[in-house]
Design an enzyme around this catalytic site. Structure first.
Site, short mmCIF file in Angstrom:
data_model
loop_
_atom_site.label_atom_id
_atom_site.label_comp_id
_atom_site.label_asym_id
_atom_site.label_seq_id
_atom_site.Cartn_x
_atom_site.Cartn_y
_atom_site.Cartn_z
N TYR A 148 -48.20 -2.67 -8.33
CA TYR A 148 -46.88 -2.20 -9.07
C TYR A 148 -46.26 -1.61 -7.74
O TYR A 148 -46.60 -1.40 -7.32
CB TYR A 148 -47.56 -0.41 -9.72
CG TYR A 148 -46.32 0.40 -10.16
CD1 TYR A 148 -46.38 0.16 -11.26
CD2 TYR A 148 -45.76 1.07 -9.71
CE1 TYR A 148 -44.74 1.14 -11.63
CE2 TYR A 148 -45.16 1.98 -9.75
CZ TYR A 148 -44.42 2.45 -11.66
OH TYR A 148 -43.53 2.91 -11.31
N SER A 149 -45.03 -1.60 -8.55
CA SER A 149 -44.17 -1.90 -7.11
C SER A 149 -42.89 -1.61 -7.21
O SER A 149 -42.07 -2.28 -8.10
CB SER A 149 -44.39 -2.75 -6.19
OG SER A 149 -43.14 -2.97 -5.08
N SER B 139 -40.36 7.39 -12.00
CA SER B 139 -40.56 6.03 -13.03
C SER B 139 -40.17 5.82 -14.63
O SER B 139 -39.96 5.14 -15.08
CB SER B 139 -41.56 5.34 -12.28
OG SER B 139 -41.77 5.12 -10.80
N GLY C 18 -43.80 9.14 -14.37
CA GLY C 18 -42.94 9.27 -13.27
C GLY C 18 -43.78 10.56 -12.85
O GLY C 18 -43.95 11.22 -12.61
#
Length: 398
Positions: A210-211, A114, A352
Protein backbone atom coordinates in the site's frame (compact mmCIF):
# COMPACT_ATOMS: atom_id res chain seq x y z
CA UNK A 1 -4.69 8.91 4.71
CA UNK A 2 -4.13 5.25 5.17
CA UNK A 3 -6.70 2.55 5.30
CA UNK A 4 -5.22 0.07 7.74
CA UNK A 5 -5.35 -3.64 7.07
CA UNK A 6 -6.34 -6.05 9.80
CA UNK A 7 -2.66 -6.65 10.46
CA UNK A 8 -0.79 -3.52 11.50
CA UNK A 9 2.44 -2.36 9.94
CA UNK A 10 4.35 0.87 10.33
CA UNK A 11 5.35 3.03 7.37
CA UNK A 12 8.92 1.80 7.55
CA UNK A 13 8.31 -0.55 4.64
CA UNK A 14 7.48 -3.68 6.63
CA UNK A 15 5.36 -5.52 4.24
CA UNK A 16 3.07 -6.81 2.53
CA UNK A 17 0.07 -7.91 4.45
CA UNK A 18 -1.71 -4.60 4.64
CA UNK A 19 -1.53 -0.84 4.38
CA UNK A 20 1.13 0.30 6.86
CA UNK A 21 0.27 2.16 10.02
CA UNK A 22 1.75 5.55 10.70
CA UNK A 23 4.14 6.22 13.52
CA UNK A 24 2.51 7.44 16.72
CA UNK A 25 3.52 11.03 15.98
CA UNK A 26 2.06 10.91 12.49
CA UNK A 27 -0.60 13.20 11.10
CA UNK A 28 -2.91 10.23 11.08
CA UNK A 29 -1.78 8.80 14.37
CA UNK A 30 -3.80 9.61 17.39
CA UNK A 31 -5.59 8.62 20.42
CA UNK A 32 -6.41 5.56 22.39
CA UNK A 33 -5.90 4.57 25.95
CA UNK A 34 -7.19 6.35 29.03
CA UNK A 35 -9.84 9.03 28.58
CA UNK A 36 -8.76 12.51 29.59
CA UNK A 37 -9.85 12.81 33.20
CA UNK A 38 -13.12 14.64 33.72
CA UNK A 39 -13.37 15.93 30.17
CA UNK A 40 -15.28 13.40 28.07
CA UNK A 41 -19.01 13.14 28.48
CA UNK A 42 -20.68 9.72 28.69
CA UNK A 43 -21.96 8.16 25.46
CA UNK A 44 -25.24 9.57 24.22
CA UNK A 45 -28.18 7.66 22.80
CA UNK A 46 -28.40 7.21 19.08
CA UNK A 47 -30.02 9.82 16.86
CA UNK A 48 -32.67 7.96 14.93
CA UNK A 49 -33.04 8.45 11.20
CA UNK A 50 -36.25 7.97 9.19
CA UNK A 51 -38.14 4.92 10.33
CA UNK A 52 -36.11 4.43 13.50
CA UNK A 53 -37.57 4.21 17.01
CA UNK A 54 -36.13 6.91 19.21
CA UNK A 55 -36.77 5.17 22.55
CA UNK A 56 -35.52 1.70 21.62
CA UNK A 57 -32.91 0.00 23.79
CA UNK A 58 -29.39 0.54 22.55
CA UNK A 59 -28.70 -2.04 19.88
CA UNK A 60 -25.39 -3.73 19.04
CA UNK A 61 -24.12 -0.78 17.00
CA UNK A 62 -24.83 1.70 19.79
CA UNK A 63 -23.24 -0.58 22.37
CA UNK A 64 -20.22 -0.93 20.11
CA UNK A 65 -19.84 2.84 19.76
CA UNK A 66 -20.16 3.21 23.53
CA UNK A 67 -17.34 0.69 23.97
CA UNK A 68 -15.11 2.55 21.52
CA UNK A 69 -15.43 5.57 23.81
CA UNK A 70 -15.39 3.90 27.23
CA UNK A 71 -12.86 1.14 26.63
CA UNK A 72 -10.73 2.39 23.72
CA UNK A 73 -10.56 6.03 24.78
CA UNK A 74 -12.06 7.53 21.67
CA UNK A 75 -13.23 11.13 22.27
CA UNK A 76 -16.22 10.58 19.97
CA UNK A 77 -17.73 8.06 17.59
CA UNK A 78 -20.49 8.21 15.00
CA UNK A 79 -22.07 5.76 12.58
CA UNK A 80 -24.69 5.42 9.87
CA UNK A 81 -26.35 2.12 8.95
CA UNK A 82 -28.46 1.83 5.77
CA UNK A 83 -30.75 -1.15 5.32
CA UNK A 84 -31.04 -1.09 1.52
CA UNK A 85 -34.67 0.06 1.66
CA UNK A 86 -33.98 3.75 1.89
CA UNK A 87 -33.82 3.78 5.68
CA UNK A 88 -30.75 5.02 7.51
CA UNK A 89 -30.11 5.08 11.24
CA UNK A 90 -27.47 7.40 12.67
CA UNK A 91 -25.67 6.81 15.98
CA UNK A 92 -23.34 8.86 18.16
CA UNK A 93 -21.30 8.34 21.31
CA UNK A 94 -18.83 10.38 23.31
CA UNK A 95 -18.13 14.07 22.99
CA UNK A 96 -17.86 16.26 19.92
CA UNK A 97 -15.65 18.87 21.57
CA UNK A 98 -13.76 17.95 24.72
CA UNK A 99 -13.33 21.63 25.63
CA UNK A 100 -17.00 22.57 25.59
CA UNK A 101 -18.48 19.10 26.22
CA UNK A 102 -20.78 19.46 23.22
CA UNK A 103 -22.40 16.38 21.71
CA UNK A 104 -21.21 14.61 18.60
CA UNK A 105 -23.48 15.88 15.79
CA UNK A 106 -25.56 13.12 14.24
CA UNK A 107 -24.07 12.27 10.85
CA UNK A 108 -21.54 15.05 11.22
CA UNK A 109 -18.85 15.67 8.65
CA UNK A 110 -15.49 13.93 9.06
CA UNK A 111 -12.25 13.79 7.12
CA UNK A 112 -12.58 10.58 5.12
CA UNK A 113 -8.87 9.93 4.57
CA UNK A 114 -8.14 7.11 2.14
CA UNK A 115 -11.76 6.60 1.16
CA UNK A 116 -10.72 9.39 -1.22
CA UNK A 117 -8.77 6.76 -3.15
CA UNK A 118 -11.99 5.09 -4.23
CA UNK A 119 -13.31 8.41 -5.56
CA UNK A 120 -10.10 8.90 -7.54
CA UNK A 121 -10.25 5.33 -8.83
CA UNK A 122 -13.85 5.77 -9.99
CA UNK A 123 -12.87 8.82 -12.06
CA UNK A 124 -9.94 6.95 -13.60
CA UNK A 125 -12.18 3.98 -14.45
CA UNK A 126 -14.82 6.26 -15.97
CA UNK A 127 -12.11 7.66 -18.22
CA UNK A 128 -11.07 4.10 -19.06
CA UNK A 129 -14.67 3.41 -20.11
CA UNK A 130 -14.58 6.51 -22.30
CA UNK A 131 -11.41 5.33 -24.03
CA UNK A 132 -9.33 8.20 -22.65
CA UNK A 133 -7.13 6.12 -20.33
CA UNK A 134 -5.87 2.57 -20.80
CA UNK A 135 -5.71 0.44 -17.65
CA UNK A 136 -2.66 -1.35 -18.99
CA UNK A 137 -1.10 1.73 -20.54
CA UNK A 138 2.17 2.90 -19.02
CA UNK A 139 2.28 5.94 -16.78
CA UNK A 140 4.66 7.65 -19.23
CA UNK A 141 1.88 7.61 -21.82
CA UNK A 142 0.26 10.42 -19.84
CA UNK A 143 3.06 11.84 -17.67
CA UNK A 144 6.23 11.42 -19.72
CA UNK A 145 9.41 11.64 -17.68
CA UNK A 146 7.69 12.48 -14.38
CA UNK A 147 7.90 9.18 -12.52
CA UNK A 148 11.63 8.55 -12.13
CA UNK A 149 13.89 7.48 -9.28
CA UNK A 150 15.99 4.65 -7.96
CA UNK A 151 14.30 1.58 -9.38
CA UNK A 152 11.37 3.82 -10.41
CA UNK A 153 10.42 4.32 -14.05
CA UNK A 154 7.03 5.39 -15.36
CA UNK A 155 7.78 3.54 -18.60
CA UNK A 156 7.44 0.27 -16.66
CA UNK A 157 4.40 1.01 -14.46
CA UNK A 158 0.79 0.67 -15.65
CA UNK A 159 -2.29 2.58 -14.56
CA UNK A 160 -3.74 -0.66 -13.20
CA UNK A 161 -0.67 -1.14 -11.02
CA UNK A 162 -1.13 2.35 -9.58
CA UNK A 163 -4.75 1.70 -8.63
CA UNK A 164 -3.99 -1.73 -7.19
CA UNK A 165 -0.82 -0.80 -5.26
CA UNK A 166 1.29 -3.25 -7.25
CA UNK A 167 3.56 -0.59 -8.79
CA UNK A 168 6.29 -0.71 -6.15
CA UNK A 169 6.24 3.08 -5.78
CA UNK A 170 7.54 4.11 -2.33
CA UNK A 171 5.35 5.73 0.32
CA UNK A 172 5.66 9.46 1.08
CA UNK A 173 3.14 9.94 3.89
CA UNK A 174 5.52 9.94 6.85
CA UNK A 175 7.53 12.66 5.10
CA UNK A 176 4.65 15.16 5.14
CA UNK A 177 3.07 14.61 8.57
CA UNK A 178 4.37 17.78 10.17
CA UNK A 179 3.48 19.83 7.08
CA UNK A 180 -0.13 18.66 7.33
CA UNK A 181 -0.42 19.48 11.02
CA UNK A 182 1.31 22.84 10.67
CA UNK A 183 -1.03 23.93 7.86
CA UNK A 184 1.52 24.04 5.05
CA UNK A 185 0.16 23.67 1.52
CA UNK A 186 1.84 20.99 -0.57
CA UNK A 187 1.51 20.67 -4.34
CA UNK A 188 1.15 17.14 -5.77
CA UNK A 189 4.58 17.52 -7.37
CA UNK A 190 6.01 18.26 -3.90
CA UNK A 191 4.61 14.93 -2.73
CA UNK A 192 6.22 13.05 -5.60
CA UNK A 193 9.53 14.83 -5.11
CA UNK A 194 9.61 13.51 -1.55
CA UNK A 195 8.44 10.03 -2.48
CA UNK A 196 11.06 9.61 -5.19
CA UNK A 197 13.90 10.28 -2.78
CA UNK A 198 13.27 6.67 -1.79
CA UNK A 199 13.93 3.63 -3.91
CA UNK A 200 11.20 1.41 -5.29
CA UNK A 201 9.82 -1.21 -2.92
CA UNK A 202 9.83 -3.88 -5.67
CA UNK A 203 9.62 -4.24 -9.44
CA UNK A 204 6.21 -3.30 -10.90
CA UNK A 205 3.68 -6.10 -10.84
CA UNK A 206 5.72 -8.47 -8.69
CA UNK A 207 4.22 -7.76 -5.25
CA UNK A 208 1.67 -5.68 -3.33
CA UNK A 209 2.32 -2.83 -0.89
CA UNK A 210 0.00 0.00 0.00
CA UNK A 211 1.37 3.40 -1.03
CA UNK A 212 -0.49 6.69 -1.34
CA UNK A 213 2.09 7.77 -3.92
CA UNK A 214 0.18 5.62 -6.44
CA UNK A 215 -2.89 7.80 -6.11
CA UNK A 216 -1.02 11.08 -6.38
CA UNK A 217 0.23 9.84 -9.77
CA UNK A 218 -3.28 8.65 -10.70
CA UNK A 219 -4.71 12.07 -9.81
CA UNK A 220 -2.16 13.79 -12.02
CA UNK A 221 -3.10 11.47 -14.88
CA UNK A 222 -6.75 12.50 -14.49
CA UNK A 223 -5.76 16.16 -14.66
CA UNK A 224 -3.55 15.64 -17.70
CA UNK A 225 -6.20 13.70 -19.63
CA UNK A 226 -9.16 15.95 -18.78
CA UNK A 227 -7.40 19.31 -18.60
CA UNK A 228 -9.31 20.06 -15.38
CA UNK A 229 -8.48 19.92 -11.66
CA UNK A 230 -9.06 16.57 -10.00
CA UNK A 231 -11.46 18.16 -7.49
CA UNK A 232 -13.70 19.38 -10.33
CA UNK A 233 -13.69 15.98 -12.01
CA UNK A 234 -14.62 14.23 -8.76
CA UNK A 235 -17.40 16.72 -8.16
CA UNK A 236 -19.01 16.45 -11.59
CA UNK A 237 -18.37 12.76 -12.18
CA UNK A 238 -18.98 11.32 -8.71
CA UNK A 239 -20.36 13.66 -6.06
CA UNK A 240 -23.22 15.13 -8.08
CA UNK A 241 -24.32 11.92 -9.90
CA UNK A 242 -24.36 9.98 -6.61
CA UNK A 243 -26.32 12.71 -4.81
CA UNK A 244 -23.70 13.29 -2.13
CA UNK A 245 -24.87 16.52 -0.54
CA UNK A 246 -22.33 16.69 2.27
CA UNK A 247 -19.18 15.54 0.46
CA UNK A 248 -16.50 17.73 -1.06
CA UNK A 249 -12.86 18.10 -1.96
CA UNK A 250 -11.47 20.98 0.18
CA UNK A 251 -10.18 23.96 -1.76
CA UNK A 252 -6.50 24.97 -1.49
CA UNK A 253 -5.88 26.49 1.91
CA UNK A 254 -9.24 25.32 3.31
CA UNK A 255 -8.52 24.01 6.80
CA UNK A 256 -11.95 23.78 8.39
CA UNK A 257 -14.93 21.49 7.85
CA UNK A 258 -17.91 23.30 6.32
CA UNK A 259 -20.83 21.69 8.17
CA UNK A 260 -21.49 20.46 11.73
CA UNK A 261 -18.72 18.08 12.76
CA UNK A 262 -17.02 16.61 15.78
CA UNK A 263 -13.52 17.79 16.57
CA UNK A 264 -10.65 15.48 15.68
CA UNK A 265 -7.86 14.73 18.14
CA UNK A 266 -4.39 13.25 18.36
CA UNK A 267 -2.42 11.54 21.11
CA UNK A 268 1.30 11.00 20.71
CA UNK A 269 1.05 7.81 22.79
CA UNK A 270 -1.68 5.78 24.53
CA UNK A 271 -2.89 7.64 27.60
CA UNK A 272 -1.25 10.90 26.55
CA UNK A 273 -3.00 14.28 26.39
CA UNK A 274 -5.36 15.04 23.53
CA UNK A 275 -4.35 17.60 20.93
CA UNK A 276 -7.07 19.17 18.80
CA UNK A 277 -6.11 18.65 15.15
CA UNK A 278 -9.46 19.45 13.57
CA UNK A 279 -8.06 22.28 11.46
CA UNK A 280 -5.24 21.08 9.22
CA UNK A 281 -4.15 21.57 5.62
CA UNK A 282 -5.02 18.22 3.99
CA UNK A 283 -3.21 18.99 0.71
CA UNK A 284 -0.53 16.49 1.69
CA UNK A 285 -3.16 13.79 1.18
CA UNK A 286 -4.61 15.11 -2.11
CA UNK A 287 -5.93 12.35 -4.42
CA UNK A 288 -5.06 9.78 -1.77
CA UNK A 289 -6.95 11.21 1.20
CA UNK A 290 -8.03 14.88 1.17
CA UNK A 291 -11.82 14.66 1.01
CA UNK A 292 -14.54 15.34 3.61
CA UNK A 293 -17.89 13.56 3.92
CA UNK A 294 -20.46 12.10 6.31
CA UNK A 295 -21.10 8.48 7.17
CA UNK A 296 -24.44 8.50 5.37
CA UNK A 297 -22.87 9.99 2.24
CA UNK A 298 -20.11 7.37 2.30
CA UNK A 299 -22.79 4.67 2.40
CA UNK A 300 -24.48 6.27 -0.61
CA UNK A 301 -21.19 6.49 -2.45
CA UNK A 302 -20.11 2.88 -1.99
CA UNK A 303 -23.62 1.71 -2.83
CA UNK A 304 -23.53 3.78 -6.03
CA UNK A 305 -20.16 2.27 -6.93
CA UNK A 306 -21.32 -1.32 -6.42
CA UNK A 307 -24.76 -0.99 -8.05
CA UNK A 308 -23.41 0.41 -11.31
CA UNK A 309 -24.63 3.97 -10.87
CA UNK A 310 -21.10 5.34 -11.31
CA UNK A 311 -19.34 2.69 -13.39
CA UNK A 312 -20.13 0.60 -16.43
CA UNK A 313 -20.11 -3.16 -15.92
CA UNK A 314 -16.71 -3.83 -17.59
CA UNK A 315 -14.99 -1.23 -15.41
CA UNK A 316 -16.81 -2.39 -12.27
CA UNK A 317 -15.66 -5.94 -12.98
CA UNK A 318 -12.07 -4.71 -13.26
CA UNK A 319 -12.43 -2.74 -10.04
CA UNK A 320 -13.64 -5.81 -8.16
CA UNK A 321 -10.84 -8.06 -9.40
CA UNK A 322 -8.59 -8.29 -6.36
CA UNK A 323 -5.14 -9.37 -5.28
CA UNK A 324 -4.79 -10.90 -1.79
CA UNK A 325 -3.67 -8.78 1.15
CA UNK A 326 -1.41 -11.29 2.82
CA UNK A 327 -3.33 -13.98 4.69
CA UNK A 328 -6.04 -11.71 6.05
CA UNK A 329 -8.73 -12.99 3.70
CA UNK A 330 -9.09 -9.45 2.37
CA UNK A 331 -8.35 -8.43 -1.21
CA UNK A 332 -7.47 -5.16 -2.91
CA UNK A 333 -9.06 -4.30 -6.23
CA UNK A 334 -8.76 -1.01 -8.09
CA UNK A 335 -9.29 1.48 -5.29
CA UNK A 336 -11.60 -0.80 -3.31
CA UNK A 337 -11.19 -3.64 -0.83
CA UNK A 338 -13.14 -6.82 -0.16
CA UNK A 339 -13.23 -8.23 3.36
CA UNK A 340 -14.81 -11.43 4.67
CA UNK A 341 -17.88 -11.23 6.88
CA UNK A 342 -18.40 -13.41 9.94
CA UNK A 343 -21.90 -14.20 8.65
CA UNK A 344 -20.59 -15.34 5.27
CA UNK A 345 -19.62 -13.63 2.04
CA UNK A 346 -17.70 -10.39 1.78
CA UNK A 347 -18.27 -6.68 1.88
CA UNK A 348 -16.74 -3.95 -0.26
CA UNK A 349 -15.35 -0.61 0.88
CA UNK A 350 -12.12 1.11 1.80
CA UNK A 351 -11.64 3.13 4.97
CA UNK A 352 -9.18 5.81 5.90
CA UNK A 353 -7.06 7.52 8.54
CA UNK A 354 -6.01 11.15 8.62
CA UNK A 355 -5.20 13.50 11.48
CA UNK A 356 -8.09 13.37 13.93
CA UNK A 357 -10.32 10.83 12.18
CA UNK A 358 -10.46 7.12 11.42
CA UNK A 359 -13.25 5.69 9.24
CA UNK A 360 -14.27 2.13 8.35
CA UNK A 361 -17.24 0.68 6.50
CA UNK A 362 -18.61 -0.77 3.33
CA UNK A 363 -21.48 -2.42 1.49
CA UNK A 364 -22.50 -6.08 1.44
CA UNK A 365 -22.03 -8.02 -1.78
CA UNK A 366 -25.72 -7.82 -2.66
CA UNK A 367 -25.99 -4.19 -1.57
CA UNK A 368 -28.64 -4.98 1.03
CA UNK A 369 -26.83 -3.22 3.87
CA UNK A 370 -24.24 -0.47 4.18
CA UNK A 371 -22.42 0.90 7.20
CA UNK A 372 -19.87 3.62 7.84
CA UNK A 373 -18.33 4.32 11.24
CA UNK A 374 -15.97 7.14 12.22
CA UNK A 375 -14.03 7.84 15.38
CA UNK A 376 -12.40 11.12 16.27
CA UNK A 377 -8.82 10.01 16.73
CA UNK A 378 -6.49 7.51 15.07
CA UNK A 379 -5.16 5.03 17.64
CA UNK A 380 -1.38 4.70 17.81
CA UNK A 381 -1.73 0.94 18.28
CA UNK A 382 -3.78 -1.77 16.62
CA UNK A 383 -6.45 -3.18 18.97
CA UNK A 384 -8.87 -0.20 18.92
CA UNK A 385 -8.91 -0.27 15.11
CA UNK A 386 -9.65 -3.99 15.23
CA UNK A 387 -12.59 -3.21 17.53
CA UNK A 388 -13.83 -0.64 15.01
CA UNK A 389 -13.57 -3.13 12.16
CA UNK A 390 -15.34 -5.78 14.24
CA UNK A 391 -18.19 -3.33 14.80
CA UNK A 392 -18.49 -2.83 11.03
CA UNK A 393 -18.88 -6.61 10.73
CA UNK A 394 -21.51 -6.61 13.49
CA UNK A 395 -23.49 -3.87 11.78
CA UNK A 396 -23.37 -5.54 8.36
CA UNK A 397 -24.29 -8.97 9.72
CA UNK A 398 -27.06 -7.67 12.00
Amino acid sequence: MREQSWQRFRSSGRRRTGPPRRPARAAAAVAVGAVVLGVLAPPVAYAAGPGATADARPDAVQRGLNDLVRSDGQPGALAAVADGKGRTRSYTAGTGDVTTGSKVPADGQVRMGSNTKTFTAVVVLQLVGEGKIGLDAKVDTYLPGLVRGKGIDGRDITVRELLQHTSGLPEYEDLVEEDILSGRYLDPRDLLDRAFRREAAFAPGTDWAYSSTNYVVAGLIVQKVTGRPLAEEIDRRVIKPAGLRHTYFPAPGERTLREPHPHGYQREAPGGPLRDVTEIDPSGAWAAGQMISTNADLNRFFTAVLDGTLLREPQLTQMRTTVPIGKTGAGYGLGIMSRPLSCGGVYWGHGGDIAGFETRGGVTEAGHRAVSIAVTSVPPDGPPTKHLEALVDTALCG
